[in-house]
Motif scaffolding. Structure first.
Motif, PDB file in Angstrom:
ATOM      1  N   ALA A 145      24.249  32.636 102.833  1.00 38.16           N
ATOM      2  CA  ALA A 145      23.313  33.980 102.263  1.00 38.16           C
ATOM      3  C   ALA A 145      25.192  34.948 101.562  1.00 38.16           C
ATOM      4  O   ALA A 145      26.457  34.664 103.062  1.00 38.16           O
ATOM      5  N   VAL A 146      25.016  35.423 101.322  1.00 34.15           N
ATOM      6  CA  VAL A 146      25.957  36.626 100.391  1.00 34.15           C
ATOM      7  C   VAL A 146      25.229  38.082 100.576  1.00 34.15           C
ATOM      8  O   VAL A 146      24.025  37.850  99.688  1.00 34.15           O
ATOM      9  N   LEU A 147      25.968  38.708 101.182  1.00 31.24           N
ATOM     10  CA  LEU A 147      24.749  39.834 101.092  1.00 31.24           C
ATOM     11  C   LEU A 147      25.964  40.916 100.558  1.00 31.24           C
ATOM     12  O   LEU A 147      27.571  41.247 100.980  1.00 31.24           O
ATOM     13  N   LEU A 157      30.550  43.659 101.002  1.00 28.22           N
ATOM     14  CA  LEU A 157      30.139  42.361 101.367  1.00 28.22           C
ATOM     15  C   LEU A 157      30.430  41.427 102.951  1.00 28.22           C
ATOM     16  O   LEU A 157      31.412  41.481 103.548  1.00 28.22           O
ATOM     17  N   VAL A 158      29.708  40.778 103.121  1.00 29.07           N
ATOM     18  CA  VAL A 158      29.079  39.295 104.071  1.00 29.07           C
ATOM     19  C   VAL A 158      29.219  38.916 103.438  1.00 29.07           C
ATOM     20  O   VAL A 158      27.774  38.504 102.878  1.00 29.07           O
ATOM     21  N   ASN A 159      29.885  37.625 103.709  1.00 27.82           N
ATOM     22  CA  ASN A 159      29.763  36.220 102.953  1.00 27.82           C
ATOM     23  C   ASN A 159      29.453  34.969 103.962  1.00 27.82           C
ATOM     24  O   ASN A 159      30.633  34.869 104.752  1.00 27.82           O
ATOM     25  N   CYS A 160      28.011  34.635 104.359  1.00 26.88           N
ATOM     26  CA  CYS A 160      28.044  33.390 105.558  1.00 26.88           C
ATOM     27  C   CYS A 160      27.873  32.365 104.512  1.00 26.88           C
ATOM     28  O   CYS A 160      27.077  31.653 104.477  1.00 26.88           O
ATOM     29  N   GLY A 161      28.895  31.372 104.289  1.00 27.56           N
ATOM     30  CA  GLY A 161      28.987  30.437 103.609  1.00 27.56           C
ATOM     31  C   GLY A 161      28.251  30.060 102.328  1.00 27.56           C
ATOM     32  O   GLY A 161      27.656  28.536 101.835  1.00 27.56           O
ATOM     33  N   HIS A 162      28.169  31.067 101.522  1.00 27.01           N
ATOM     34  CA  HIS A 162      27.874  31.085 100.368  1.00 27.01           C
ATOM     35  C   HIS A 162      29.058  31.007  99.360  1.00 27.01           C
ATOM     36  O   HIS A 162      29.955  31.851  99.843  1.00 27.01           O
ATOM     37  N   PRO A 163      28.989  30.841  98.278  1.00 25.76           N
ATOM     38  CA  PRO A 163      30.019  30.834  97.135  1.00 25.76           C
ATOM     39  C   PRO A 163      30.406  31.940  96.824  1.00 25.76           C
ATOM     40  O   PRO A 163      29.215  33.185  97.247  1.00 25.76           O
ATOM     41  N   VAL A 179      37.891  35.174 106.598  1.00 26.57           N
ATOM     42  CA  VAL A 179      38.104  34.182 107.245  1.00 26.57           C
ATOM     43  C   VAL A 179      36.379  33.725 106.592  1.00 26.57           C
ATOM     44  O   VAL A 179      35.120  34.292 107.293  1.00 26.57           O
ATOM     45  N   PRO A 180      36.849  32.423 106.784  1.00 31.25           N
ATOM     46  CA  PRO A 180      34.652  31.458 106.319  1.00 31.25           C
ATOM     47  C   PRO A 180      34.354  31.735 107.196  1.00 31.25           C
ATOM     48  O   PRO A 180      34.389  32.003 108.999  1.00 31.25           O
ATOM     49  N   VAL A 181      32.335  32.412 106.892  1.00 26.03           N
ATOM     50  CA  VAL A 181      31.592  32.652 108.185  1.00 26.03           C
ATOM     51  C   VAL A 181      30.858  31.524 107.566  1.00 26.03           C
ATOM     52  O   VAL A 181      30.540  31.092 106.522  1.00 26.03           O
ATOM     53  N   PRO A 182      29.737  30.762 109.254  1.00 20.21           N
ATOM     54  CA  PRO A 182      29.297  29.721 109.040  1.00 20.21           C
ATOM     55  C   PRO A 182      27.968  30.115 108.537  1.00 20.21           C
ATOM     56  O   PRO A 182      27.703  31.695 108.709  1.00 20.21           O
ATOM     57  N   PRO A 188      26.656  32.778 112.547  1.00 22.42           N
ATOM     58  CA  PRO A 188      27.443  33.289 111.821  1.00 22.42           C
ATOM     59  C   PRO A 188      28.404  33.986 113.085  1.00 22.42           C
ATOM     60  O   PRO A 188      27.350  35.205 113.538  1.00 22.42           O
ATOM     61  N   ASP A 189      29.334  35.226 112.895  1.00 23.31           N
ATOM     62  CA  ASP A 189      30.619  35.617 113.327  1.00 23.31           C
ATOM     63  C   ASP A 189      30.391  36.584 111.954  1.00 23.31           C
ATOM     64  O   ASP A 189      31.521  36.496 111.560  1.00 23.31           O
TER      65      ASP A 189
END
Length: 281
Positions: A145-147, A157-163, A179-182, A188-189
């Protein structure tokens, strides 16, 4: 006078009856499955409602495209919410396909719609989403997900493993997290990043059906060049239609994944428009 053996005739008749019953059962199951798929597709279209309108000073345009009949029930998702904290947009992708993916899609969107209005910032929203979805997910399930949250002159933006989203303005670039986030479901952190938006900039959010598209000979879709060309279209709806046409022209029948597209274009504030006008006088 010769008489035919009775046992083989009885066995043959029995087998014929058995085959007819099996065939009727298979046809009934196929009809029920087709009906279930039709209901699922209708449900999916209701969940992923098309949108093209101004929301809180930002024009939001969406598209959802199925890869084909065999994968018409996918896990791509999007939603928007006008909250006390600004316009918030969610784009995500549930692992897998089928009715289970549709169930998790609905659960993710329902959780976003409930939590987006009360969470004071995106990291808190992601934390609450992860906790809310945990009981719905099996051990191997997750949701990338990306929000996005829009504020005057910027997007958070917060990106949780999304393009990574694409910012298109004077130049086109990926807004990669530092920093990559799961994904959601994998604890996710969440980390929030802020990016400046110039007047006229656009933000494209999408699922991996765009980046993973391949031609018949396996050539990857030329992602950034094609996005750059498509987003030159003056109208957001035309830009998304052009982008989808380019994907289809490249991948054709080999397009193996569904595709969700969300294009956001913040309007210039009245103050900026007035300033720009005064400078031209």
């Amino acid at each position: 006078m010769h008489t035919l053996p009775i046992a083989p005739i009885l066995i043959g008749a029995l087998l014929s009856c058995l085959w007819l019953n099996v065939r009727r059962t298979l046809l009934a199951l196929e009809a029920a499955l087709a009906q279930a798929r039709d209901v699922a597709r209708s449900t999916q279209h209701l969940i992923l409602r098309p949108l093209s309108r101004d929301l809180a000073g930002t024009h939001v345009c969406t598209r959802y495209h199925c890869a084909g009949s065999e994968s018409a029930i996918g896990g791509d998702l999007y939603d928007v919410a006008v909250t006390p904290y600004g316009l918030r947009v969610l784009v995500g992708d549930v692992r897998g396909h089928g009715l289970e993916a549709l169930r998790l899609t609905a659960a993710t969107i329902a959780a976003f719609r409930e939590l987006a209005y009360t969470a004071p910032d995106l990291p808190t929203l992601v934390t609450h989403l992860d906790k809310r979805l945990a009981p719905e997910l099996d051990a191997e399930d997750f949701v990338t997900a990306v929000l996005a949250e829009f504020a005057p002159g910027e997007v958070r933006l917060v990106n949780c493993g999304h393009p990574a989203p694409v910012r298109a303005g004077q130049r086109v670039e990926l807004l990669e997290p530092h920093v990559p986030v799961p994904p959601l479901g994998l604890h996710p952190d969440p980390r929030q990043y802020r990016f400046h938006l110039q007047p006229g900039d656009r933000l494209l959010l999408y699922t991996d059906g765009l980046t993973d598209a391949r031609s018949a000979d396996g050539t990857p879709f030329p992602f950034l060049p094609e996005v750059t060309c498509a987003l030159r279209e003056p109208l957001p709806d035309d830009a998304l239609d052009s982008l989808y046409d380019r994907v289809v022209a490249h991948a054709g029948a080999r397009r193996a994944d569904d595709l969700a597209l969300v294009l956001c274009q913040p309007a210039e504030s009245p103050a900026r428009i007035m300033t720009a006008t005064r400078r031209t006088i």
